[in-house]
Design a protein around this motif. Structure first.
Motif, short mmCIF file in Angstrom:
data_model
loop_
_atom_site.label_atom_id
_atom_site.label_comp_id
_atom_site.label_asym_id
_atom_site.label_seq_id
_atom_site.Cartn_x
_atom_site.Cartn_y
_atom_site.Cartn_z
N GLY A 95 0.82 -1.20 0.00
CA GLY A 95 0.00 0.00 0.00
C GLY A 95 0.85 1.25 0.00
O GLY A 95 2.06 1.20 -0.27
N LEU A 96 0.19 2.36 0.32
CA LEU A 96 0.85 3.67 0.37
C LEU A 96 1.06 4.07 1.81
O LEU A 96 0.12 4.00 2.62
N VAL A 97 2.27 4.47 2.15
CA VAL A 97 2.59 4.87 3.51
C VAL A 97 3.56 6.04 3.47
O VAL A 97 4.34 6.18 2.51
N GLN A 98 3.51 6.88 4.49
CA GLN A 98 4.44 7.99 4.57
C GLN A 98 5.80 7.52 5.06
O GLN A 98 5.90 6.50 5.77
N GLY A 157 6.89 5.36 8.29
CA GLY A 157 5.81 4.46 8.66
C GLY A 157 6.19 3.00 8.53
O GLY A 157 7.35 2.66 8.24
N SER A 158 5.20 2.14 8.75
CA SER A 158 5.43 0.69 8.73
C SER A 158 4.38 0.00 7.88
O SER A 158 3.25 0.49 7.73
N LEU A 159 4.77 -1.13 7.34
CA LEU A 159 3.86 -2.03 6.64
C LEU A 159 4.27 -3.46 6.97
O LEU A 159 5.45 -3.74 7.21
N ARG A 160 3.30 -4.35 6.92
CA ARG A 160 3.57 -5.76 7.10
C ARG A 160 3.05 -6.50 5.88
O ARG A 160 1.84 -6.53 5.64
N LEU A 161 3.95 -7.11 5.14
CA LEU A 161 3.57 -7.92 4.00
C LEU A 161 3.37 -9.35 4.45
O LEU A 161 4.09 -9.85 5.33
#
Length: 120
Positions: free
Chosen positions: A9-12, A15-19
């Motif tokens: 997705g889109l994050v600043q 920030g964090s993401l979990r795939l």
């Protein structure tokens, strides 16, 4: 082995993401797994890999200290936790399953990819 990624997705920046990568097939727990990424105009690179039992992991230098690869063999799922994201992390991320030869990971199966976009 079929692999399906999710969680992009889109994050600043910062920030964090979990795939997540859901795998079908009974051989998941025997495969070394890895995450690759490809940014526009750049070569595909191996971001992180994890052995079949999860005991050993390896990361590209740019991901060390920020990304964590893990797997749950009971759920046939692999993860990539990405923290402190930077714009240069923007890429399509691919889940792969494969093995190890001469100490290096080689992918055999690929997912369709999930887009990660980090805005500045």
């Amino acid at each position: 082995v079929q692999l399906v990624e999710s969680g992009g997705g889109l994050v600043q920046a910062g920030g964090s993401l979990r795939l997540s990568c859901a795998a079908s097939g009974s051989t998941f727990s025997r495969n070394t797994m890895g995450w690759y990424r490809q940014a526009p105009g750049k070569q595909r690179e191996l971001v992180a890999a994890i052995t079949s039992g999860g005991a050993r992991t390896n990361y590209v230098d740019s991901a060390k200290g920020r990304f964590t690869i893990s797997r749950d063999n009971a759920k046939n799922t692999m993860y990539l936790q990405m923290n402190s994201l930077k714009p240069e992390d923007t890429a399509v991320y691919y889940c792969t399953a494969g093995g190890i030869s001469s100490g290096s990971y080689y992918p055999t199966y690929w997912g369709q990819g999930t887009q990660v976009t980090v805005s500045s």
